[in-house]
Design an enzyme around this catalytic site. Structure first.
Site, short mmCIF file in Angstrom:
data_model
loop_
_atom_site.label_atom_id
_atom_site.label_comp_id
_atom_site.label_asym_id
_atom_site.label_seq_id
_atom_site.Cartn_x
_atom_site.Cartn_y
_atom_site.Cartn_z
N HIS A 121 -2.56 -4.48 -4.28
CA HIS A 121 -3.04 -5.82 -3.99
C HIS A 121 -3.53 -5.89 -2.56
O HIS A 121 -3.14 -5.08 -1.71
CB HIS A 121 -1.93 -6.85 -4.21
N CYS B 72 6.25 -9.39 3.12
CA CYS B 72 5.53 -8.12 3.03
C CYS B 72 4.18 -8.30 3.72
O CYS B 72 3.78 -9.42 4.03
CB CYS B 72 5.36 -7.68 1.58
#
Length: 722
Positions: A65, A231
């Protein structure tokens, strides 16, 4: 999520064998629907995110991603692989692959939906249903969190050939196959508010208690934990770690509240909740925002993937720390610039991270102070260092006074190098309590002329002393003042004693010997050192090894001599080569590069000329096995030639803009040009060999993608149709 994934974005028979090929195959579906505007540019962004940390998760899941300027709208594509594809997960290949594409400025609502998907991936029923699904439309509906219907006929056309569905289209298309293959009794909670707000998990009668500690039954108060997850992208791992911790909290019989710090922002935990917590868990790969809120509590600090893969262990660990009275800062990964690592990582890895923490904070002082000193020399000549203090003598109309002003400001900024280096090495080891003893130790290193090496030692000693103090069990009444009073006081005294009376003088002697050795370098020895420095500067393009070589060179400028000035010149020259070479290669043979790389090549001219080695990173991320060795070869040539030509440099930064401060400037430019030509030539040769061996560019791109590792010789034996 109906506007984010349709049957056209589902591939139940993903044939790719590498993660790069899988990303390309799924991204091509996004391009076909107009969701992605530049395939190669988007894949480069995916590869850059993958380079930060593998996106494979335990349980056979790969979730590449990224945020990208080449994404028109938030999009999700899903592929299922029969063989499995290696995404770097500890337990092996992934068979469920989700490619998440978010625009650079994605709105909060869409990111909330993506975070909800990330949470559902922790649901075993959800992943089991994905593995058993046989229809693309039903699979898309399952991912969207919709209940399938059985009123429409089975769709047999391949997913890639189906027309794009509208947001209002029925999700079902459930086929003659029994709908039991797509369970709905435990439908994922697509709209759970936990995706964007802190979520409390309080034990209930339905929660198993067998795993709870035996003492818990006798306690009047439930053990409370607060956690933060984050993250780099803030889309997937952030919320998966939050979900895993919440589930583990239920099974452990503790009250656990999570604050996911994702891309769509975060809702701060109630200060009363934090105050009542018995322990803290940080599962993160980017700095925890407003970390000071959690100071003074037992803390476990790990990478975000640890929060996903072993949440029960983290809960047990924080309970153990609470029992021993350990407080914030005991973890080895507390620095905001430090990438959190696994507890089992080697000491060498930890040491590298600690040193990088100090170097990262030191570099701005180097740039500011060094360039001011360089400007002072450029305006006032080499006698400017003999000028009186501008506080006592300054003539507004004299250029020498202005030169002295710049030089003296730069000198003061340079005077912070060693204390800042030491202070933030200690910070990387032990968080804020390490700052005071680290700065004190660094200042002592300057006082006793221990220099750069003394700063390294002082930082490591300070961090170690603070970590040792933090492991001492103290009464609860003293925990609040430990980080701000007791630890800085005791640690500064211990570090001062060690630096003044034990290790300082031997290090000062070593520093003096090193300076004498550098000043005496000539001939073959100097050339060999130039080769080594060139290789280090170009190996990781601004990473740890690059920073070590750069810090070594800058440290020599504190007490410059002929040898240290040669080292500084070689380091800067080699660091300019990779971006300049990529710019040259994209200009000479543009057809070997993507459109995005050609655009990056234009910017690389300026970045390389300014000594910003990181300008070559996009090229290395897209094709590391061809770009990095080529860059190292060119850097070694430039470093060797710079030393051979006896070029010198007094400025620590600036690239071609400090040419007037370079000794033998013409030969210096020849050294840079030679290395640039070598790197550009090798890149063109290697990329050209790849194109020749595989005339089918599409096949080549699919196999190598954003970082293909196939060798050109092996590819020549493979038919293009394979």
């Amino acid at each position: 999520m109906s506007d984010m994934i349709t049957a056209d974005l589902v591939d139940l028979d993903l044939a790719a064998e590498t993660k790069e090929a899988a990303a390309r195959s799924l991204a091509e579906r996004m391009v076909a629907l107009g969701r992605v505007t530049d395939l190669d540019g988007f894949l480069a962004d995916v590869a850059a995110r993958e380079a930060q940390m593998p996106t494979g998760l335990d349980g056979g899941i790969g979730i590449p991603h990224c945020r990208s300027a080449h994404v028109g709208e938030p999009t999700l594509a899903f592929g299922r692989s029969a063989r499995g594809i290696d995404f770097g997960a500890p337990d092996g290949p992934a068979d469920l692959i989700f490619l998440i594409a978010a625009p650079a400025g994605a709105d909060d609502a869409h990111l909330t939906i993506l975070s909800a998907l990330a949470r559902r991936l922790m649901n075993e029923d959800f992943t089991t249903a994905l593995r058993s699904a046989t229809d693309a439309s039903a699979t898309a509906a399952l991912i969207r969190g919709e209940e399938p219907t059985t009123t429409e006929p089975t769709t047999t056309a391949p997913a890639a050939a189906e027309p794009s569905k509208t947001p209002d289209e029925p999700a079902g298309n459930a086929q003659e196959k029994a709908p039991a293959e797509v369970p709905t009794a435990k439908a994922p909670k697509a709209e759970t508010p936990a995706a964007v707000t802190p979520t409390a998990v309080t034990p209930t009668a339905k929660v198993p208690t067998a795993e709870a500690p035996a003492a818990g039954a006798a306690e009047d108060q439930v053990f409370r934990i607060v956690a933060v997850t984050s993250c780099p992208t803030g889309i997937a791992h952030t919320y998966m770690a939050a979900e895993a911790l919440e589930q583990a909290g239920q099974h452990a019989g503790v009250e656990l509240v999570v604050e996911p710090q994702g891309s769509s922002g975060f809702s701060r935990l109630d200060p009363a909740v934090i105050a009542a917590a018995d322990g803290v868990i940080f599962a993160h790969d980017v700095p925890v925002r407003e970390k000071e809120r959690f100071a003074g509590k037992p803390t476990v600090d790990v990478a975000v993937k640890a929060g996903i893969n072993r949440p029960a262990e983290l809960i047990a660990e924080v309970r153990g720390k609470a029992e021993r009275g350990e407080v914030t800062g005991a973890g080895a990964h507390s620095s905001p610039v430090d990438d959190a690592g696994e507890p089992g990582e080697g000491y060498g890895t930890k040491l590298r991270k600690w040193l990088m923490s100090g170097v990262s904070y030191m570099v701005p002082f180097v740039a500011a102070g060094g360039l001011l000193i360089a400007l002072g020399f450029a305006i006032g000549g080499y006698t400017v260092d003999k000028a009186p203090s501008v506080a006592e003598h300054f003539v507004w109309t004299e250029s020498m006074s202005w030169a002295a002003l710049l030089f003296q400001i730069g000198g003061l900024a340079f005077g912070f190098l060693v204390p800042v280096l030491a202070g933030y090495i200690a910070y990387g080891m032990a968080d804020r309590p390490g700052l005071v003893p680290g700065f004190v130790g660094g200042s002592i290193a300057l006082t006793i002329n221990a220099g750069f090496l003394g700063g390294l030692a002082a930082g490591l000693i300070a961090g170690g002393v603070v970590m040792a103090i933090q492991r001492v069990k103290v009464p609860a009444a003293l925990r609040g003042i430990m980080p701000v009073v007791v630890i800085p006081l005791v640690a500064s005294a211990v570090v001062g004693f060690l630096m003044f009376l034990v290790v300082g003088k031997p290090i000062a002697s070593l520093q003096e010997a090193l300076s004498d050795w550098l000043s005496g370098l000539s001939g073959a020895n100097a050339v060999i050192l130039g080769v080594i420095l060139g290789l280090m500067m170009c190996f990781d393009l601004g990473g740890p090894l690059n920073k070590v070589a750069y810090a070594f060179a800058v440290g020599g400028l504190a007490n410059p001599n002929e040898g240290s000035l040669k080292v500084m010149a070689a380091v800067m020259a080699a660091g300019m080569v990779p971006p300049l070479a990529m710019a040259l290669a994209t200009t000479v043979r543009g057809k070997l590069f993507t459109r995005t790389e050609r655009e990056n090549g234009k910017a690389a001219w300026v970045l390389g000329a300014s000594f910003i080695t990181e300008g070559a990173i996009p090229f290395a991320a897209a094709d590391p096995l061809r770009v990095i060795p080529s860059a190292m070869a060119g850097g070694a040539v430039t470093g060797a030639l710079s030393m051979l030509f006896e070029c010198t440099l007094r400025a620590p930064h600036g690239g071609i803009f400090v040419i007037p401060l370079i000794g033998n400037p013409f030969l210096y430019l020849i050294a840079i040009a030679a290395g640039t030509a070598v790197t550009a030539g090798l890149v063109i040769l290697l990329k050209g060999a790849r194109k020749t061996s595989r005339p089918d560019q599409a096949a080549d791109a699919g196999a190598t993608g954003a970082g293909g590792a196939d060798g050109a010789g092996a590819e020549a034996k493979v038919p293009a149709s394979v």
